[in-house]
Structure formats: structure tokens, C-alpha cells
Design an enzyme around this catalytic site. Structure first.
Site, short mmCIF file in Angstrom:
data_model
loop_
_atom_site.label_atom_id
_atom_site.label_comp_id
_atom_site.label_asym_id
_atom_site.label_seq_id
_atom_site.Cartn_x
_atom_site.Cartn_y
_atom_site.Cartn_z
N ASP B 10 -5.15 32.99 4.67
CA ASP B 10 -5.36 33.69 3.10
C ASP B 10 -6.97 32.36 3.80
O ASP B 10 -7.04 31.71 3.43
CB ASP B 10 -4.76 32.97 1.66
CG ASP B 10 -5.14 32.80 0.65
OD1 ASP B 10 -6.32 34.11 0.58
OD2 ASP B 10 -4.48 32.42 -0.30
N ASP B 106 -9.44 38.84 1.95
CA ASP B 106 -9.01 37.97 2.50
C ASP B 106 -7.80 37.16 2.77
O ASP B 106 -7.84 36.63 2.68
CB ASP B 106 -9.94 37.07 2.03
CG ASP B 106 -9.85 37.01 0.12
OD1 ASP B 106 -9.01 37.63 0.00
OD2 ASP B 106 -9.92 36.33 0.04
N GLU B 107 -6.89 37.84 2.61
CA GLU B 107 -5.74 37.83 2.80
C GLU B 107 -5.19 38.55 3.50
O GLU B 107 -4.72 40.29 3.99
CB GLU B 107 -5.01 37.58 1.45
CG GLU B 107 -3.96 37.18 1.09
CD GLU B 107 -3.00 37.14 -0.08
OE1 GLU B 107 -4.04 37.60 -1.24
OE2 GLU B 107 -2.41 36.63 -0.74
#
Lengths: 368, 394
Positions: B10, B106-107
Site C-alpha cells: 500500500d 496504489d494498493e
């Protein structure tokens, strides 16, 4: 109003007109059946949801004329449960209430003022002709399968009915497949007529039509009327422009083949057991007098079938929705089916020669 | 046996960090990223850790953030740039394992089972990823390494930013016991309240309850709670790379209530959606619209078709029908969105008998020409006059 009627006759009559009874309660009176007692003429039953109207006459002993509208499903449920005996009706006009007696049973049903029930529309005689019921039924069965369920294109939810001086046609399409059927028929009309019959009308008509007798057909701009077996059946037409079907029916082919109907049906049905777990797409390959049927590779498994064919022309491959093929194989009555093909991106054509029936299935692109 | 093989990776304050890299002057400042050029009307999409100290968090209206942190640096989002960075990071992750489940820009979850021979022990892999992401992009990433997705996600969150937390089989109880109940996946504010009412505040408070008791109390959610509270989660890392839907939405500078103007925005969004569908050779079968009103209540409606479509005209026509049929523009609107799902690849599409007519071919050619012009001269270089109903907002 006062009359007696046989339970079976009444039950049968109600079952015929119920198909036109409104299912929505927007106009409550339309969920009823209009009953009119006419001396020397029996009972006239009538129902309409404003799209479809059905009128049917049954025998009855009329003691006093009159009419009433009674809730259809309630009346039908009661009559169904009564014994096969005479049923006595008596109307209390002050309350629009019908008293129903049969042997030791007594019912009182509240109804509606019959004057508020709409008349079935008059159909002008723009075109009028007779048609053998068995032929009409056959045509309807062949086109019903290709009607669309997409309400955003109302025109496609029905079938185009074309009447020419010496020929009658029906055509339906959901744009991915198409049914076309014609019948030779002296109609004695002087100008071609083209109207669109609603899909639901075709369904009801199909269930009411018997194999014998003939139907009298009257058509104007807005309505069509069918009269058969004592039934008067009036339906609204669908407005709009039907796609140009003549342009899409191929008049040539590169290969043709014949297959045994029941063998082919069973093979496609089995292949579809796997194919339908994904998108129900099957691949047909016709080569060397053999038709190979494969389920398209998906996440659910694989099926392969082979059916012997009699073939003229070069190898053909095509991907199609198995459901579209099964639908047509179910309504064909010949032992052998004829296929015509141009190529993998052109429609697969299925023909029945005895019927002048043509069925097109548009392919699904193959992944390569 | 220790079975550490799931990583949850993350990025820390992703958008804000990308901005910091592009502009070193932002180092150590409270940076808040909002919508594109929306003034006070948008919401916070990312706040830097410095800004979070003021209580600013994502999804908070910009206006509220400005009250809490008046001296913060407020920047419009630059999604193109973030996508580009995200692609770089995913390129790095893909080197370690093909089993990647992308959760968002973003994860991601990674399943690294079987990668030990190539890259070393699970912990070494996690360290290598962190190092490589930092050295290549300058961005910090928090990693949770554990035996399943649920624990890996909790672990990555445990020591943010720049964290690396390992929860192995033996640590599960200790790790979970004092976590607040709403850290469990699926426990929202409502569920939390009913749990609190019977004295359950921390994960360990669930343990005395049997499976049957929890099921009787909360049904299916109770069963889930039973297993998750014990660190049991059977979900697999699912590789998803296909696009499921294409959609665009826009929050208006000022609320809009004029029907013609809303339809103009609808057309603009339809253009965007159809352009992207055609770019990817997709057709769709389901159309959906989303509308957020002045009072933040949001409705969405959808409609499915048997046929597939991707023309600007059809997407506009169908989305307009959805709005008209459901009477959705009866009050002021602050956000409008249009999307298409049920996507079919052009190369696997059911062909249509009537699509090869003159009218359709002309329409398709027109879309193609307009697309080409847009690509060459910019998206707004050409459009239908309908879009002129969009009022100029300086």
C-alpha cells in the site's frame, strides 16, 4: 339480468377471454370480464386490456337480458371449483352485484357498472381475407422465436405481417437472428399491406388457434381483428418502421449441407450443456460430410459432437449462439434441415423447403 | 508450519507523495490533493502525513479541510501523472510474482508462494520490494506480510508510513487481540454499534462467542466475524487485469439544475466514455448513470441491453433515457456520472444483421473521424453543438 348456464361452457368461455384481462390494476374495471345476456343469443363474454380485446359467445338460457362486469380471476376461481351442473346468475342492479347459485352453493360477487367498460375498437376493412387456421398457426410458431424482448425497440418485439394479393408473409428479428415465412394465398386485396403484430398478441393467438377451420382477418392502420371458432380477437398494432429484412437475406451461398433434424438437435443440445455455462457459443465446422460442434473454450469445460451431413461446397466454420440454433430446430417439422453458408462473418441460413421458411443466425466473431 | 505468502502493498499518501517528488519544495509540508480545479467544492483525495496531523483525511470536503488546516498547500489532482507512477510501481511488483490483485491505483495483494527460490525468503522479498520501489521512484510503500489477505492488509496498515509488518501463524492472537473491532473487514459503523452494545469493543471480545452464537446474533456477518476474528480468511489473491467497466463522472463548479445544461454535460461524459470504449475495442451491454444532489444524496440507475453498443450517440441516448424515465433531474445536481459495463471484446462480439446499413456505417465513420481529430488536436477540439449549453465558468 337473469340466466342459467352450464358450468363447463362458462369455464371454457372465461378461459378464452381471460387472456385479454388486464393484469395491472391501473383501471380496475379492466381486471373484469364484461358479461352480456342477450335473448336467443346466449352470453357474450368480453375482456380487454386496451392492447388486446377478446369476445366470445357461449350458449345460455336467458330469462332476462342485461349486463355486468365481474372480477375475472375471482369469477374464474369460483366457476372452476363448481360441479359440472347448471349455474344460475341473478343481477342486483342497485349494487352491481351478481348472485351465483349452483346446487347448494351460493355466492355474491361485487362487480362494476357495465356502461363504464370500454367497447372493443371498430376495425375498418382496409384489408380483409380468410386464412386457414393451421397455416396461420404454423407461421406464428416460426416467427415467435425470433421476436425481441428488448422494449427499447418496440418494433422488434413484434412480427411484420405482409399481405400481398397472392401471398402472405411474416417476419421477425431481434437483429441477431431472423425468421421469414411466406405462404401462397389468394387474399383478394388490391394493395400490399404491411403491419406489425405485437409479440404478446402472437403468443395468445397461438394458444387459442386450433388446427382446423379458418380465420377471418381484418386489418386497418391501428388494429387487426381475427375471427375464428366463435372468438373475436382484436389487437392493437405496433407503430414504427420494421427493418428492411429483404436486404439481409442472402441470395447466394458458397456451401450447403443437409443434416438429420433430431440427431442435430440432440448433439447441439448436449454441446450447449457445457457452452451455456459460459456465453452459450458453439463452433460449427462443416467439412468432408461431417458437422463438428464444439463448445467455445471457456472456464467451464469442453464438449465435442459430430453429426453426419450431406455437403456441397468448401469447408465452413462459424461461431453462433447455441440457443438460436436450438430454438429453430424445435419448431421445424421436417426430418432433414438444410443449411446454407457464405463464410464465418455472414449469417448462417437454415431453410425449410416445404414451408418457404428461412431462418438466419448472425455469427459471433471468433477470437483470432 | 509457517505459511507466510501473502503481501499487501500500500503506497503511503500516494498522490501527495508523487507531488512531493515532482516538487521537492513540498517536503515536510501539509499537502492536500483535491479534485481537478474545483475550488472548495471537491473532496480531499489524499492528504500528506503532515496534513493528517491537522485532522485532514481523504473523502473530507475541501472546505472542511481548509478550516482545519488553513495553511496547507492545496493542489488539484493530476491523475495522468499518478497513473504513470502507479504503472511503474506495478511493473516492479510484477517482477516478483505474476499473482497480483490490483485493488486500486496504489494498493495490491501479492501471492508470493513459490517465489522463494528466485528471490529469497518471504521477508526478504518484502524488503526487496520496499527498497526497489523507493530507489526507483522515491516513493515509500507500506507492506504487510502474512498468511492470508485479511491479516496482510491489517499488517500493512499497522506501522504506516514506510512500514513492514509480519504476522506469522504464531503471532495471530497477539496481533489481533487489542485491535478495535472496526478494523475487521466488514464491520462498518452500524455493525460496530450493535457489537458495542453487547460489550464487544476489541477483537478479543469476540473470542468467547461460539460460531452458532454469532450466527444466531448476526447471521452471515456473524459467521464472517467469527472466522476473521481468529485470523481465518480463505480468500485467494485474484488476478484481475481485464477492464470491467468504463465510466466518467464530473463534479460541477456550481450546482446545475438547468435541464439543457445537464444534458450538455451528459453528452460530454458520453463522448468520454465512448471514446475510451472505442480506444480499447470494447462494446458494452449495460449503461449506468450516477447523480449526486445538492444534499449529497446519490442515486444510480442502470439498464441492460441484449445488443452491445459503443457509439457516442447510443451512450448519450440511453443515459438520457435513464435520467428521463426515472425523473432524476428534479433538483440541483452537483455530480453527474455515466458508465458502461457488461463489456464485450470487439473480436468476440455477436454480429448484428442490420448494422451494416448506410446510416450505421456513416455514424461509425463519423465517430472514427471525431476520435481521430480528438487524438490529434485535443479532446475539446471537436464536438456536437449540444455541448455549447455548458455555461462558461471562467
Amino acid at each position: 339480468m337473469k340466466f342459467k348456464v352450464n358450468q363447463k361452457d362458462l369455464y371454457n368461455g372465461l378461459n378464452i377471454v381471460r387472456q385479454a384481462v388486464a393484469t395491472s390494476k391501473t383501471l380496475p374495471i379492466l381486471t373484469g370480464v364484461h358479461i352480456k345476456a342477450v335473448s336467443n343469443n346466449g352470453l357474450i363474454l368480453k375482456a380487454t386490456d386496451l392492447e388486446l380485446g377478446i369476445e366470445y359467445r357461449i350458449m345460455a338460457d336467458i330469462e332476462k337480458e342485461g349486463s355486468i362486469v365481474l372480477p375475472a380471476s375471482q369469477l374464474l376461481n369460483i366457476v372452476r371449483e363448481l360441479p359440472d351442473e347448471e349455474i344460475y346468475f341473478n343481477l342486483n342492479k342497485d349494487k352491481w352485484q351478481a348472485e351465483i347459485k349452483c346446487l347448494s352453493s351460493l355466492f355474491k360477487i361485487n362487480g362494476y357498472d357495465p356502461d363504464e367498460f370500454p367497447n372493443l375498437p371498430e376495425v375498418n376493412k382496409n384489408a380483409e381475407f380468410n386464412f386457414p387456421a393451421v397455416k396461420l398457426k404454423n407461421m406464428i410458431e416460426k416467427v415467435i422465436i425470433s421476436t425481441s424482448s428488448d422494449e427499447t425497440q418496440p418494433v422488434l418485439t413484434g412480427a411484420l405481417f405482409v399481405i400481398k394479393p397472392e401471398e402472405v408473409r411474416m417476419i421477425s428479428t431481434n437483429t441477431y437472428r431472423l425468421s421469414y415465412i411466406e405462404a401462397d394465398m389468394k387474399t383478394n386485396i388490391d394493395k400490399n399491406v404491411e403491419v406489425i403484430l405485437p409479440g404478446s398478441t402472437l403468443q395468445e393467438l397461438n394458444s387459442l388457434l386450433k388446427e382446423e377451420g379458418s380465420a377471418e382477418i381484418v386489418i386497418d392502420e391501428n388494429y387487426v381483428k381475427f375471427k375464428f371458432n366463435g372468438i373475436v380477437f382484436i389487437s392493437r398494432l405496433i407503430e414504427g418502421e420494421f427493418p428492411n429484412y429483404e436486404l439481409v437475406i442472402p441470395d447466394e451461398f458458397n456451401s450447403e449441407f443437409y443434416a438429420d433434424l433430431s440427431r442435430l438437435y440432440k448433439a447441439v443440445k448436449r454441446a450447449s450443456l457445457i457452452a451455456r455455462l459460459d456465453a452459450n457459443i458453439i463452433k460449427l465446422k462443416a467439412v468432408n460430410n461431417m458437422l463438428e460442434i464444439d463448445s467455445i473454450e471457456g472456464s467451464s469445460g469442453y464438449a465435442h459432437e459430430e453429426v453426419k451431413i450431406e455437403m456441397n461446397g468448401n469447408e465452413q466454420n462459424i461461431n453462433i449462439d447455441a440457443g438460436y440454433l436450438l430454438d429453430v430446430l424445435k419448431v421445424l417439422d421436417e426430418e432433414e434441415v438444410k443449411f446454407e453458408m457464405i463464410g464465418p462473418l455472414n449469417p448462417l441460413v437454415i431453410k425449410s423447403e416445404q414451408d418457404k421458411f428461412i431462418y438466419l443466425i448472425m455469427p459471433v466473431r471468433s477470437q483470432s | 508450519m509457517n505459511n507466510l505468502h501473502i503481501i499487501h502493498a500500500d503506497m503511503d499518501a500516494f498522490f501527495a507523495e508523487v507531488e512531493r517528488i515532482d516538487n521537492p519544495k513540498l517536503e515536510g509540508k501539509a499537502v492536500i490533493i483535491g479534485g481537478v480545479g474545483l475550488g472548495d467544492r471537491g473532496v480531499v483525495s489524499t492528504a500528506s502525513y503532515e496534513a493528517r496531523k491537522y485532522g485532514v483525511h481523504s473523502a473530507m470536503p475541501i472546505a472542511a479541510a481548509k478550516k482545519l488546516c488553513p495553511d496547507g498547500i492545496y493542489l488539484p489532482a493530476r491523475h495522468k501523472r499518478y497513473s504513470q507512477m502507479s504503472a511503474e510501481i506495478f511493473d516492479i511488483l510484477t517482477k516478483y510474482t505474476p499473482l497480483i490483485e490490483k485493488i486500486s491505483i496504489d494498493e495490491a495483494f501479492l501471492d508470493i508462494k513459490g517465489c522463494e527460490r528466485l528471490y529469497g525468503k518471504p521477508l526478504q522479498i518484502a524488503e526487496k520490494i520496499k527498497k526497489e520501489v523507493y530507489s526507483q521512484t522515491g516513493l515509500k510503500i507500506s507492506i504487510g506480510l502474512s498468511v492470508n489477505k485479511f491479516l496482510a492488509k491489517l499488517a500493512s496498515d499497522f506501522d504506516k508510513p514506510d512500514g513492514l509488518t509480519v504476522v506469522s501463524d504464531g503471532d495471530i492472537k497477539t496481533f489481533l487481540k487489542d485491535l478495535r473491532i472496526d478494523s475487521i473487514w466488514g464491520v462498518g459503523s452500524k455493525f460496530k454499534k450493535s457489537l458495542n452494545e453487547i460489550g464487544i469493543n476489541y477483537v478479543k471480545d469476540i473470542w468467547p462467542y461460539s460460531l452458532t452464537e454469532l450466527e444466531n446474533l448476526f447471521g452471515k456477518s456473524g459467521v464472517k466475524l467469527y472466522y476473521l476474528s481468529r485470523g481465518i480468511d480463505e480468500r485467494k489473491v485474484e488476478v484481475r487485469n481485464e477492464i470491467k467497466s468504463v465510466s466518467h463522472e464530473e463534479t460541477f463548479f456550481d450546482n446545475v439544475s438547468d435541464y439543457s445544461e445537464i444534458m450538455a454535460y451528459l453528452f460530454k461524459l458520453s463522448e468520454k466514455v465512448s471514446f475510451r470504449l472505442r480506444e480499447n475495442n470494447f462494446y458494452g451491454k449495460i449503461i449506468f448513470v450516477k447523480i449526486r444532489y445538492d444534499n449529497f444524496s446519490t442515486v444510480s440507475r442502470q439498464m441492460s441491453f441484449k445488443r452491445s453498443f459503443n457509439s457516442t450517440d447510443e451512450i448519450y441516448k440511453f443515459s438520457k433515457k435513464l435520467i428521463d424515465d426515472n425523473n432524476l433531474v428534479d433538483k440541483e445536481i452537483r455530480l453527474l456520472g455515466v458508465g458502461v459495463s457488461g463489456l464485450v471484446d470487439e473480436n468476440k462480439r455477436q454480429l448484428n444483421l442490420f448494422e451494416n446499413n448506410k446510416k450505421n456505417n456513416e455514424k461509425r465513420d463519423l465517430d472514427k473521424i471525431v476520435d481521430d481529430l480528438k487524438r490529434k488536436y485535443g479532446f475539446n477540439s471537436i464536438s456536437k453543438a449540444r455541448k455549447l449549453f455548458i455555461k462558461d465558468k471562467k
